[in-house]
Scaffold this motif. Structure first.
Motif, PDB file in Angstrom:
ATOM      1  N   LYS A 193       1.017  -1.178  -0.190  1.00  0.00           N
ATOM      2  CA  LYS A 193      -0.119   0.038   0.011  1.00  0.00           C
ATOM      3  C   LYS A 193       0.861   1.339   0.127  1.00  0.00           C
ATOM      4  N   GLN A 194       2.009   1.105   0.707  1.00  0.00           N
ATOM      5  CA  GLN A 194       2.919   2.271   0.597  1.00  0.00           C
ATOM      6  C   GLN A 194       3.381   2.509  -0.832  1.00  0.00           C
ATOM      7  N   ILE A 195       3.823   1.448  -1.528  1.00  0.00           N
ATOM      8  CA  ILE A 195       4.374   1.482  -2.697  1.00  0.00           C
ATOM      9  C   ILE A 195       3.374   2.170  -3.880  1.00  0.00           C
ATOM     10  N   LEU A 196       2.138   1.690  -3.731  1.00  0.00           N
ATOM     11  CA  LEU A 196       1.140   2.174  -4.534  1.00  0.00           C
ATOM     12  C   LEU A 196       0.746   3.753  -4.267  1.00  0.00           C
ATOM     13  N   SER A 197       0.906   4.121  -2.935  1.00  0.00           N
ATOM     14  CA  SER A 197       0.553   5.605  -2.588  1.00  0.00           C
ATOM     15  C   SER A 197       1.785   6.454  -3.268  1.00  0.00           C
ATOM     16  N   GLU A 198       3.005   5.801  -3.054  1.00  0.00           N
ATOM     17  CA  GLU A 198       4.278   6.474  -3.703  1.00  0.00           C
ATOM     18  C   GLU A 198       3.995   6.885  -5.286  1.00  0.00           C
ATOM     19  N   ALA A 199       3.493   5.767  -5.962  1.00  0.00           N
ATOM     20  CA  ALA A 199       3.192   5.529  -7.341  1.00  0.00           C
ATOM     21  C   ALA A 199       2.124   6.797  -7.773  1.00  0.00           C
ATOM     22  N   LYS A 200       1.156   6.624  -6.703  1.00  0.00           N
ATOM     23  CA  LYS A 200      -0.144   7.647  -7.223  1.00  0.00           C
ATOM     24  C   LYS A 200       0.387   9.038  -6.934  1.00  0.00           C
ATOM     25  N   PHE A 201       1.403   9.295  -5.860  1.00  0.00           N
ATOM     26  CA  PHE A 201       1.932  10.463  -5.958  1.00  0.00           C
ATOM     27  C   PHE A 201       2.720  11.092  -7.098  1.00  0.00           C
ATOM     28  N   ALA A 202       3.673  10.056  -7.634  1.00  0.00           N
ATOM     29  CA  ALA A 202       4.536  10.309  -8.510  1.00  0.00           C
ATOM     30  C   ALA A 202       3.832  10.558  -9.692  1.00  0.00           C
ATOM     31  N   ALA A 203       2.670   9.917  -9.910  1.00  0.00           N
ATOM     32  CA  ALA A 203       1.990  10.145 -11.155  1.00  0.00           C
ATOM     33  C   ALA A 203       1.474  11.675 -11.292  1.00  0.00           C
ATOM     34  N   ASP A 204       1.171  12.264 -10.128  1.00  0.00           N
ATOM     35  CA  ASP A 204       0.690  13.542 -10.358  1.00  0.00           C
ATOM     36  C   ASP A 204       1.845  14.646 -10.606  1.00  0.00           C
ATOM     37  N   PHE A 205       2.988  14.152 -10.657  1.00  0.00           N
ATOM     38  CA  PHE A 205       4.302  14.837 -10.955  1.00  0.00           C
ATOM     39  C   PHE A 205       4.719  14.409 -12.252  1.00  0.00           C
ATOM     40  N   ARG A 206       4.151  13.810 -12.927  1.00  0.00           N
ATOM     41  CA  ARG A 206       4.669  12.913 -14.172  1.00  0.00           C
ATOM     42  C   ARG A 206       4.849  14.433 -15.278  1.00  0.00           C
ATOM     43  N   THR A 207       6.081  14.390 -15.824  1.00  0.00           N
ATOM     44  CA  THR A 207       6.303  15.376 -16.788  1.00  0.00           C
ATOM     45  C   THR A 207       7.234  14.579 -17.768  1.00  0.00           C
ATOM     46  N   SER A 208       6.595  14.586 -19.083  1.00  0.00           N
ATOM     47  CA  SER A 208       7.529  13.745 -20.284  1.00  0.00           C
ATOM     48  C   SER A 208       7.673  12.437 -19.937  1.00  0.00           C
ATOM     49  N   ASN A 209       7.007  11.841 -19.221  1.00  0.00           N
ATOM     50  CA  ASN A 209       7.378  10.309 -18.804  1.00  0.00           C
ATOM     51  C   ASN A 209       8.421  10.150 -17.823  1.00  0.00           C
ATOM     52  N   SER A 210       8.454  11.180 -17.110  1.00  0.00           N
ATOM     53  CA  SER A 210       9.652  10.744 -15.837  1.00  0.00           C
ATOM     54  C   SER A 210       8.988  11.995 -14.841  1.00  0.00           C
ATOM     55  N   LEU A 211       9.627  11.499 -13.604  1.00  0.00           N
ATOM     56  CA  LEU A 211       9.715  12.459 -12.431  1.00  0.00           C
ATOM     57  C   LEU A 211      10.400  13.722 -12.817  1.00  0.00           C
ATOM     58  N   ILE A 212      10.121  14.826 -12.470  1.00  0.00           N
ATOM     59  CA  ILE A 212      10.757  16.187 -12.404  1.00  0.00           C
ATOM     60  C   ILE A 212      12.317  15.766 -11.781  1.00  0.00           C
ATOM     61  N   PRO A 213      13.319  16.029 -12.734  1.00  0.00           N
ATOM     62  CA  PRO A 213      14.567  15.813 -11.999  1.00  0.00           C
ATOM     63  C   PRO A 213      15.026  16.451 -10.950  1.00  0.00           C
ATOM     64  N   THR A 214      14.654  17.607 -10.706  1.00  0.00           N
ATOM     65  CA  THR A 214      14.963  18.456  -9.470  1.00  0.00           C
ATOM     66  C   THR A 214      14.145  17.992  -8.345  1.00  0.00           C
ATOM     67  N   GLN A 215      13.125  17.084  -8.643  1.00  0.00           N
ATOM     68  CA  GLN A 215      12.245  16.902  -7.335  1.00  0.00           C
ATOM     69  C   GLN A 215      12.885  15.717  -6.375  1.00  0.00           C
ATOM     70  N   HIS A 216      13.203  16.102  -5.297  1.00  0.00           N
ATOM     71  CA  HIS A 216      13.646  15.057  -4.259  1.00  0.00           C
ATOM     72  C   HIS A 216      12.664  13.853  -4.190  1.00  0.00           C
ATOM     73  N   TRP A 217      13.539  12.593  -4.011  1.00  0.00           N
ATOM     74  CA  TRP A 217      12.593  11.340  -4.209  1.00  0.00           C
ATOM     75  C   TRP A 217      13.274  10.472  -2.794  1.00  0.00           C
ATOM     76  N   HIS A 218      12.263  10.229  -2.022  1.00  0.00           N
ATOM     77  CA  HIS A 218      12.742   9.139  -0.643  1.00  0.00           C
ATOM     78  C   HIS A 218      11.656   8.205  -0.510  1.00  0.00           C
ATOM     79  N   GLY A 219      11.424   7.750  -1.592  1.00  0.00           N
ATOM     80  CA  GLY A 219      10.534   6.767  -1.414  1.00  0.00           C
ATOM     81  C   GLY A 219      10.884   5.260  -1.138  1.00  0.00           C
ATOM     82  N   VAL A 220       9.923   4.305  -0.657  1.00  0.00           N
ATOM     83  CA  VAL A 220      10.461   2.911  -0.357  1.00  0.00           C
ATOM     84  C   VAL A 220      11.127   2.561  -1.992  1.00  0.00           C
ATOM     85  N   SER A 221      10.244   2.866  -2.923  1.00  0.00           N
ATOM     86  CA  SER A 221      10.686   2.256  -4.365  1.00  0.00           C
ATOM     87  C   SER A 221      11.665   3.266  -4.995  1.00  0.00           C
TER      88      SER A 221
END
Length: 427
Positions: A193-221
């Motif tokens: 459930k944590q991983i799916l929540s992270e994926a849902k959060f990341a999808a909201d910041f999707r740009t050109s098929n990738s996470l924004i490079p300057t955005q910090h990422w500290h997820g389990v995945s």
């Protein structure tokens, strides 16, 4: 001379046309489409697709005729959950692309993409094709991660097998998976459930098929894992979850409530009949082996041959076939499901149309209708009877060789030459 040249040109053009036009004449045709089952019909194939299906045994001129009188015609069957193209003969195959160990690119396994490992030269492909299977979903069998990565959808041809990369995501929530995820389902489900929540959060910041490079990422995945889950969290790619026990299946139904966009499919599902009504209400299909009968573990206490039939009666979409080396036996398994309560039409659909629908391929595969890809099989008789066999297999409108490593070995040793050892004889 000019007249001879013209004649040769016409013959060449005629041969070229015939190479792309086939008439399968006079068979009993299970279309698995709105046309239903036709007791005597002709299937016309042109340029790789179904041109039309007409009643009777008359075929227009200009088609290569395939006699199907007294025979049965079906769509090409689909391996619902396999590792075809990723594995070979055991003990001597070298690298096996259906298993994985740890790598820094992923922490949960979602980023793994099997499409890079598919090998059209696998000897299992022609063996499976000869038994009436023309395509398959293929993916990781063994993984040390929670997720088994992104599977692919392939055609069972000798070249260019890939039809749809990243066709699904897979994971398991059974006993062995709980053992790998901290030793308890309490850890596994919290992590999932944590991983799916992270994926849902990341999808909201999707740009050109990738996470924004300057955005910090500290997820389990990892970032790569989160990207791989974009289409899953939005329901564009099916999430296959292997589970058998009733309690696990109920947890999966609960997961669908929490993440309603998920396109969940349950694999194996020996206890699914016990919660069939809940699965139907949640519109969760299952891919199973209906041969599970006696409890083989605490995960499968409810195993019964009546599983597929009970699920069908409850309104659950059922697909049959979760093997690799012996996926060809899925037709026999479907026949046994019919003997234990499943309807005949539902059993055929469980090998074809339902599988195509699960993977979003229903517009081209899984049934016979005008404009559909011409994956067609002519059977000697009822395909669910063990004594009958596929006689002609078309993939993408082209006939395939009814030949495999097994038939070549059979023929080689039927023609023994006594003057020298077999090791020195070549076909």
């Amino acid at each position: 001379m000019k007249r001879l040249t013209t004649l040769l040109t016409l013959l060449t053009l005629s041969t070229s046309v015939l190479a792309n036009q086939f008439a399968i004449v006079g068979g009993k045709v299970h279309t698995l489409s709105g046309q239903g089952t036709l007791d005597e019909a002709t299937v016309l194939i042109k340029d790789g697709v179904i041109e039309s299906i007409i009643s009777g045994s008359d075929a227009p001129r200009g088609y290569e005729r395939i006699d199907a009188q007294g025979k049965v015609v079906t769509p090409g069957f689909i391996g619902a959950y396999t590792a075809l193209g990723l594995v070979e003969v055991g003990f001597s195959a070298g690298q096996v692309d259906a298993s994985t160990t740890e790598h820094p690119v992923t922490t949960i396994g979602a980023a793994i993409d099997v499409s890079y490992g598919i090998n059209a030269d696998s000897t299992l492909i022609p063996i499976t094709r000869m038994e009436g299977f023309t395509s398959a979903a293929t993916g990781i069998e063994s993984s040390e991660y929670l997720f088994k990565g992104q599977g692919a959808f392939i055609q069972l041809t000798d070249d260019e097998p890939l039809l749809k990369p990243r066709a699904f995501m897979a994971l398991s929530v059974n006993n062995s998976s709980a053992s790998d995820a901290g030793g308890t389902r309490g850890t596994l489900w919290v992590a999932l459930k944590q991983i799916l929540s992270e994926a849902k959060f990341a999808a909201d910041f999707r740009t050109s098929n990738s996470l924004i490079p300057t955005q910090h990422w500290h997820g389990v995945s990892t970032r790569t894992d989160a990207q791989a889950l974009y289409d899953v969290i939005r329901g564009n790619s099916p999430l296959l979850i292997k589970a058998d026990r009733k309690a696990d299946i109920l947890n999966i139904i609960g997961l669908k409530s929490e993440f309603p966009k998920l396109n969940i499919v349950i694999v194996s599902a020996s206890d699914a009949w016990r919660v069939a009504d809940k699965l139907a209400a949640a519109q969760i299909p299952v891919i199973l082996n209906p041969e599970y009968n006696l409890p083989g573990a605490f995960d499968t206490l409810g195993a019964t041959l009546a599983n597929a039939g009970r699920l069908e009666k409850a309104g659950v979409k059922v697909a049959i076939g979760i093997e690799t080396h012996n996926i060809r036996l899925a037709t026999q398994h479907a026949g046994n499901a019919v003997a234990n309560g499943m309807s005949y039409d539902a059993a055929l659909a469980a090998l074809s149309r339902n599988v195509a629908e699960i993977y979003g391929m229903q517009d081209t595969l899984g049934s016979l209708a005008k404009g559909m890809r011409a994956d067609v099989v002519v059977w000697s008789g009822d395909p669910l009877e063990v004594a009958e066999a596929a006689e002609h297999v078309f993939i993408g409108g082209q006939p395939t060789k009814m030949e495999s490593r097994q038939t070549l070995l059979r023929d080689r040793y039927l023609k023994l030459q006594q003057d020298k050892p077999m090791g020195y004889i070549r076909p």
